[in-house]
Motif scaffolding. Structure first.
Motif, PDB file in Angstrom:
ATOM      1  N   LYS A 125       0.831  -1.207   0.000  1.00 20.02           N
ATOM      2  CA  LYS A 125       0.000   0.000   0.000  1.00 20.02           C
ATOM      3  C   LYS A 125       0.864   1.255   0.000  1.00 20.02           C
ATOM      4  CE  LYS A 125      -4.029  -2.007   2.357  1.00 20.02           C
ATOM      5  NZ  LYS A 125      -4.841  -2.008   3.604  1.00 20.02           N
ATOM      6  N   ASP A 126       1.914   1.241   0.819  1.00 12.79           N
ATOM      7  CA  ASP A 126       2.819   2.396   0.878  1.00 12.79           C
ATOM      8  C   ASP A 126       3.492   2.648  -0.471  1.00 12.79           C
ATOM      9  OD1 ASP A 126       2.221   2.765   3.527  1.00 12.79           O
ATOM     10  OD2 ASP A 126       4.024   1.759   4.287  1.00 12.79           O
ATOM     11  N   ARG A 130      -2.185  -1.855  -5.305  1.00  5.36           N
ATOM     12  CA  ARG A 130      -3.477  -2.279  -4.762  1.00  5.36           C
ATOM     13  C   ARG A 130      -3.381  -3.747  -4.334  1.00  5.36           C
ATOM     14  NH1 ARG A 130      -9.182  -3.721  -7.595  1.00  5.36           N
ATOM     15  NH2 ARG A 130      -7.767  -4.667  -9.113  1.00  5.36           N
ATOM     16  N   PRO A 131      -3.469  -4.044  -3.048  1.00  2.88           N
ATOM     17  CA  PRO A 131      -3.466  -5.449  -2.645  1.00  2.88           C
ATOM     18  C   PRO A 131      -4.651  -6.176  -3.279  1.00  2.88           C
ATOM     19  CG  PRO A 131      -3.092  -4.024  -0.753  1.00  2.88           C
ATOM     20  CD  PRO A 131      -3.509  -3.129  -1.891  1.00  2.88           C
ATOM     21  N   ASN A 156      -8.668  -6.767   3.792  1.00  3.97           N
ATOM     22  CA  ASN A 156      -8.041  -5.883   2.812  1.00  3.97           C
ATOM     23  C   ASN A 156      -8.683  -5.981   1.430  1.00  3.97           C
ATOM     24  OD1 ASN A 156      -5.365  -4.718   4.125  1.00  3.97           O
ATOM     25  ND2 ASN A 156      -5.619  -6.811   4.870  1.00  3.97           N
TER      26      ASN A 156
END
Length: 373
Positions: A125-126, A130-131, A156
């Motif tokens: 995410k950082d 996009r997970p 998530n």
């Protein structure tokens, strides 16, 4: 006399008349591609593991790619994969344009570590990804901790693909792999617990829409027929002859899983005081694709391996390198706290001969060699 690592000949001897007749039937009807045995095998395979849909394909790697394609993964998506496994689990991710992110494994089960997964998701995410999906592996025949991993995925907004190439139909808390995830994949490579006489694979899901997409993607993105292409697909079908062979093997698979339990139990009882033997959590039943010892260090492992080789006992190292250390995956993201278990296990693991037809006297010989080493 050299001991076979996997004795496919013993199984073939048991099934030879049935396999000969199965192949003969295919030769007689001539439906070599998507013949009737394929549909029959898919039906029986789904029933065996409790999934609503099973779709055969050309191999286990294609099965993973088909799953990702059907789920809609794309560029900018992150797919989370354990670093201690075979390369096929990771290689399909860049093939569909997504980014692989490596996760560490648990010291006892060798399967995806939920806490490491959480850290890897935060990092992705950082980094602006996009997970999208996690791909736990049922390594060596033992199912991953799906309750924990699926919960993290849902928190998530992610999908879960169970890579059960080595663990098809292993039991996890009363259910068989193949029926636990959004999609599950397996391989029928000859050395797998349920293997054919060539390449083959399958994809499982309870979602009818996903099943229809996978069916389309495996035949060039077909629509109403193979000349009506609704999407860009691949050519990945299970050959009818292989399906016919697998039908015969599936008929004795439950018996072979039980036989593998006896072999594994005998190993563990004899070797547990000297080596770290495989850990099977309560409520799990492994299908024992491999029986893998863990040594204190690489020096001990190499010494035991050399002694076994000198005595005619084959052993294997699965796997000699974690995936994130391979050239193909240089620069890939990984758990920011490191992948310590994935990096140390390759120097400590050693897999022993394992198959349902391992006779007691042969196993005793293997055990003696290891204890003497």
């Amino acid at each position: 006399m050299t001991v076979p690592f996997i004795d496919l000949a013993a199984q073939q001897e048991r099934l030879q008349p049935n396999i000969d007749n199965a192949i003969k039937r295919v030769l007689e009807h001539g439906g070599f591609i998507m013949g009737p045995e394929v549909a029959q095998f898919e039906k029986e395979l789904a029933s065996f593991c409790g999934a609503k849909h099973a779709l055969g394909c050309a191999n286990g790697t294609d099965a993973l790619q088909l799953a990702l394609m059907a789920l809609g993964v794309e560029a900018g998506d992150a797919v989370f994969v354990p670093a201690f496994t075979f390369a096929a689990t990771a290689e399909v991710v860049p093939l569909v344009g997504a980014s692989v992110v490596f996760v560490d494994v648990d010291e006892r089960t060798f399967n995806m570590d939920p806490q490491s997964l959480k850290r890897a998701i935060a990092l992705a995410k950082d980094e602006g990804l996009r997970p999208f999906c996690i791909i736990p592996v049922d390594l060596f025949g033992l199912s991953a901790d799906y309750d924990a991993l699926i919960a993290i995925a849902r928190e998530n907004g992610m999908k879960v693909i169970g890579d059960s190439a080595q663990g098809f139909a292993a039991i996890y808390k009363g259910r068989r792999t193949g029926s636990l995830c959004d999609v599950t994949t397996t391989s029928f490579f000859p050395a797998k617990p349920l293997g054919c006489y060539g390449d083959g694979g399958a994809v499982f899901t309870d979602d009818a829409e996903l099943a229809a997409l996978i069916d389309s993607y495996r035949v060039h993105g077909k629509g109403t027929d193979k000349y009506s292409n609704d999407r860009v697909g691949i050519n990945s079908r299970l050959d009818t002859i292989q399906a016919a062979i697998l039908l015969e093997k599936l008929s004795i698979y439950a018996e072979e899983i039980e036989a593998r339990q006896r072999v594994a139990k005998r190993y563990s009882e004899a070797l547990s005081e000297r080596f770290a033997t495989p850990y099977v959590p309560e409520g799990y039943v492994s299908v024992w694709a491999q029986y893998t010892l863990t040594m204190e260090n690489a020096e001990e492992r190499d010494r035991v391996k050399a002694a076994a080789q000198a005595a005619g006992v084959p052993t294997m190292i699965y796997y000699p390198s974690p995936l994130h250390k391979l050239k193909a995956y240089a620069g890939a993201l990984a758990d920011p706290q490191g992948l310590s278990m994935s990096e140390t296990l390759p120097g400590r693991v050693l897999s022993l001969p394992m198959h349902p037809y391992l006779e007691a006297e042969v196993q005793d010989r293997i055990i003696r060699v290891l204890l003497n080493a």
